[in-house]
Design an enzyme around this catalytic site. Structure first.
Site, PDB file in Angstrom:
ATOM      1  CG  ASP A   1       1.580  46.987  80.543  1.00 27.16           C
ATOM      2  OD1 ASP A   1       1.346  48.224  80.435  1.00 27.16           O
ATOM      3  OD2 ASP A   1       1.307  46.055  79.540  1.00 27.16           O
TER       4      ASP A   1
ATOM      5  CB  SER B   1       3.062  40.436  72.543  1.00 28.88           C
ATOM      6  OG  SER B   1       2.389  40.708  73.715  1.00 28.88           O
TER       7      SER B   1
END
Length: 409
Positions: free
Chosen positions: A127, A182
């Protein structure tokens, strides 16, 4: 640190980004603007506003934007026109959201006169690359602050201690070792990584899955649906016109009900490591075979095969963060051109984790039953022509075979 006066932070309101917000104020002594994107993650977003206010963020500097329609219309659907999967399986649910977030971060930075943007992506993941490549492509002069690459809060104990000293509310789950996974969610998918899943040999717990029932628990009765297409995009479900976001949300509901869309994958991250993740993408798992089905009767053979040849490279561009690159834009132009006559309807059956195409129909169909029939075609196709066609295509192999025979003598 004095060169940063105002920063736009991609802010979820969770523990990590709350710590980042306070850390930016402490470390850079700068004004912070928070941006929270509603991409259909299904969470209440007002708590993010309230938490930002507690940090002294001005109300005018708190942006909470509903981007659901833009996300599906301008990012998810263009990607699905290419039948995109990464490494043969992954439908890129996290990857495709990042360029939109980067775009909005830059827009807010320009609107507010900010000179920097910040995000909560770690230095090990994809990301950080996606956010930053997008930001630089759209605002080349922007400064990017990636706290996970700068601070020393690299253990959960240090992070929690910083939060406690700063008066940041800490949920019990974080005090007890953190959430088991997560997670990242939007209208296309929900992902799970970390903790128990870091052992690639360990089966994911059934309790982990949130959107889908297990195929074993899915209804014993199949459900039939019909998706309508215009220029490669789904526009209706069972004859009812729907907006992009509403259509995908309903397909998520239907797919989840029938145990469709679970994926357990070890993927190759752009930064070099392998990572195990689990994904739920019920609506996307329905749309992929549906789109291929409508293309099967509306696309020329060589165009369809060219798309299949280009798709893995297109998928890598999205996965690696190159959505805003000139090569992705150029390739998208080609893909969109191929979709001009991809119109019609596809019928599907949903049953215990399976998506089964049962029919496809289009006014632009290239399927000619008078030629394809096994019955008398009344001269529409001269079968004798096939003999010469085969001999010509076999010519190089016949020459090679003759040469091999000569060598034996």
């Amino acid at each position: 640190m004095s060169d940063v006066n105002k920063v736009v932070l991609a802010y979820s309101g969770g523990l990590d980004t709350s710590v980042i917000l306070k850390w930016l104020q402490d470390t850079y002594q700068c004004e912070v603007i928070t941006f929270t994107a509603d991409l259909g993650q299904g969470e209440e977003l007002d708590p993010a506003r309230q938490k930002a206010l507690k940090f002294g963020i001005k109300p005018d500097n708190i942006f909470i934007d509903d981007l659901r329609e833009e996300f599906v219309r301008d990012f998810v659907f263009p990607m699905f026109r290419a039948n995109t999967t990464y490494e043969g399986e992954y439908l890129l649910g996290t990857s495709i959201a990042r360029p939109l977030i980067a775009k909005r971060l830059v827009e807010i930075a320009r609107q507010t006169g900010a000179d920097a943007i910040s995000h909560g992506a770690t230095g090990k993941g994809n990301d950080q690359v996606r956010f930053e490549l997008g930001a630089y492509a759209l605002m080349p002069e922007v400064k990017i602050i990636a706290p996970w690459r700068e601070w020393d809060l690299l253990s959960r104990e240090k992070l929690l201690a910083y939060a406690e000293n700063a008066g940041i509310e800490i949920d019990m789950k974080h005090r007890e070792g953190g959430a088991p996974y997560s997670m990242d969610a939007n209208l296309l998918h929900i992902s799970y990584e970390g903790r128990h899943l870091e052992d690639p040999s360990a089966e994911a717990e059934e309790s982990m899955w949130r959107w889908t029932v297990s195929p074993e628990a899915a209804p014993d009765q199949a459900e039939h649906i019909q998706i309508g297409y215009e220029k490669g995009d789904p526009v209706s479900l069972n004859g009812k016109k729907m907006s992009p976001a509403a259509l995908l949300a309903e397909l998520n509901r239907l797919g989840g009900k029938h145990g469709i869309g679970r994926l357990d994958l070890v993927e190759n991250r752009y930064v070099g490591m392998k990572s195990r993740g689990c994904y739920e993408t019920p609506g996307g798992t329905i749309l992929l075979p549906a789109h291929r089905a409508i293309e099967s009767i509306t696309l020329d053979r060589e165009v369809a095969h060219l798309k299949d040849d280009l798709m893995p490279r297109y998928a890598s561009m999205i996965y690696n963060g190159y959505w805003w690159s000139p090569e992705r834009v150029a390739l998208q132009t080609l893909i969109d051109h191929t979709q001009e006559h991809v119109n019609g309807t596809v019928s599907l059956k949903l049953y215990k984790g399976n998506v089964i195409v049962t029919g496809r129909d289009s006014a632009d169909s290239l399927f000619d039953s008078t030629i394809a029939t096994f019955e008398d075609d009344a001269g529409a196709y001269d079968q004798k022509d096939a003999g010469g066609f085969i001999k010509l295509n076999a010519l190089r192999m016949r020459i090679a075979a003759s040469l091999r025979e000569k060598r034996k003598k």
